[in-house]
Write a protein that holds these residues in place. Structure first.
Motif, short mmCIF file in Angstrom:
data_model
loop_
_atom_site.label_atom_id
_atom_site.label_comp_id
_atom_site.label_asym_id
_atom_site.label_seq_id
_atom_site.Cartn_x
_atom_site.Cartn_y
_atom_site.Cartn_z
N UNK A 221 0.86 -1.13 -0.12
CA UNK A 221 0.00 -0.01 -0.01
C UNK A 221 0.93 1.34 -0.30
N UNK A 222 2.14 1.31 0.41
CA UNK A 222 3.06 2.45 0.64
C UNK A 222 3.79 2.58 -0.72
N UNK A 223 4.73 1.38 -1.00
CA UNK A 223 5.67 1.66 -1.97
C UNK A 223 5.02 1.36 -3.22
N UNK A 254 8.90 -3.93 -8.98
CA UNK A 254 8.39 -2.50 -8.89
C UNK A 254 8.35 -1.90 -10.52
N UNK A 255 7.67 -0.93 -10.56
CA UNK A 255 7.48 -0.25 -11.91
C UNK A 255 8.69 0.68 -12.22
N UNK A 256 8.77 0.71 -13.49
CA UNK A 256 10.02 1.44 -14.26
C UNK A 256 9.23 2.75 -14.79
N UNK A 257 10.22 3.55 -15.22
CA UNK A 257 9.67 4.62 -15.95
C UNK A 257 9.12 4.26 -17.38
N UNK A 258 9.55 3.17 -17.90
CA UNK A 258 8.74 2.85 -19.19
C UNK A 258 7.39 2.18 -18.95
N UNK A 259 7.20 2.05 -17.79
CA UNK A 259 5.78 1.30 -17.42
C UNK A 259 5.96 -0.25 -17.68
#
Length: 353
Positions: A221-223, A254-259
């Motif tokens: 929920x946080x990160x 986790x997500x990256x800048x490219x989605x």
């Protein structure tokens, strides 16, 4: 000429003659054709089943390069020189390794739960982890990690094996669009598969600690990170919090800048029913018992048995917690009752003097 023509017209054509009374047999096929063109197309369980049908197929299916290729195609991490060398030392080579590593830990010999753990017992002095992660049958991570288990730091610290270094990030092609995180988590539960083969090179044993598919996928929920958990439930010390322990494999993405999703952490830990992480020494003893135990052999249970056993473990864990709370509540009530009784006895003694 006419008689000759008539006689020849009554002769049967050799190309159209079929002997329907002769039964087809595998022995009529050349062994080289069977071994190179038929058996090489089978997966491990199918090949093992075929080998049990006849002595000829058993001899052909026992060819070690055949099983070595199956191991390498099933688990690319086993292609590394170190793992190949260890596999070659197994009693029946690649066949023994496949027999140990393919089944999930669903049919372990439960005799271990009836005995107290011998904490003086020494576990393997070295462990090799061969890990492969797939998304929709496409390999996204394959790695081998060697862990020394004889150091005091490992023995006394919580049992943990990390596949990636803290700064390592593995890019993937998994889309992670903003606003559709819940859909991505749901899809990962079906599309993400993992194999974590733990190898004891000295004892020449191996086992797969993964549930194959994730038993749970949650978004923090946080990160905002996605946590996919794979687990195997192992028997431990009867009558204690470690009567059943969870070997949990946590994949953090986790997500990256490219989605797109990135794999940021892959770790293995051993946890008891109180939620406490076992230290290296206790974890090794339990893992050694699992390595020595007899494992299941049914491929059809690979997809569902892991999650079923995990849910049963959570139910036992919840039941134990509720029982503990009830016991603590009873003790608190008794303490309050004895306190009140002591208070009245004290004042009764004072008033009656």
């Amino acid at each position: 000429m006419a008689c000759s023509s008539s006689s020849s017209s009554q002769l049967p054509s050799p190309s159209t003659t079929v002997d329907e009374t002769s039964p087809a047999s595998i022995s009529t096929v050349h062994p080289d054709i069977i071994q190179t063109h038929i058996l090489t197309r089978l997966d491990g369980p199918t090949l093992a089943s075929a080998a049990s049908t006849s002595s000829q197929l058993h001899a052909l299916a026992s060819h070690q390069p055949l099983w070595a290729n199956i191991c390498h195609s099933t688990w690319p991490s086993t292609s590394t020189p170190r793992v190949r060398q260890v596999i070659s030392t197994f009693p029946d080579g690649a066949f023994s390794f496949f027999s140990d590593s393919f089944p999930l830990l669903t049919n372990l010999d439960t005799a271990a739960t009836t005995l107290a753990l011998n904490h003086d017992q020494h576990g393997p002095c070295e462990l090799i982890s061969a890990v492969d992660i797939y998304h929709r049958d496409k390999l996204i991570l394959s790695k081998v990690v060697e862990t020394e288990t004889v150091t005091g730091w490992f023995q006394c610290s919580p049992f943990r094996i990390d596949l990636l270094d803290p700064k390592d990030v593995v890019p993937t092609q998994i889309k992670y669009p903003a606003g559709q995180e819940s859909d991505t988590c749901r899809d990962l539960g079906d599309d993400l598969t993992l194999s974590w083969i733990l190898i004891d090179p000295i004892g020449r044993r191996a086992m797969n600690l993964s549930s194959h598919r994730a038993v749970s996928v949650q978004r923090h929920w946080l990160s905002g990170e996605v946590h996919a958990r794979f687990a195997s439930i192992l028997p431990g010390e009867k009558g204690s919090a470690s009567e059943h322990v969870q070997c949990g494999i946590l994949v953090t993405c986790g997500g990256s800048e490219g989605g797109e999703l990135q794999v940021r952490e892959v770790s293995l830990q051993v946890e008891d029913m109180d939620g406490m992480h076992l230290n290296g020494r206790k974890g090794l003893v339990i893992l050694q018992r699992a390595l020595e135990g007899r494992k299941g052999r049914k491929k059809s249970r690979r997809e569902e048995e892991g999650r079923k056993r995990y849910e049963e473990y959570l139910a036992r864990k919840k039941e134990r917690k509720e029982k503990k709370l009830r016991t603590e509540g009873t003790l608190d009530t008794l303490c309050v009752a004895f306190g009140v009784l002591g208070f009245f006895v004290f004042w009764l003694f004072i008033l009656c003097r």
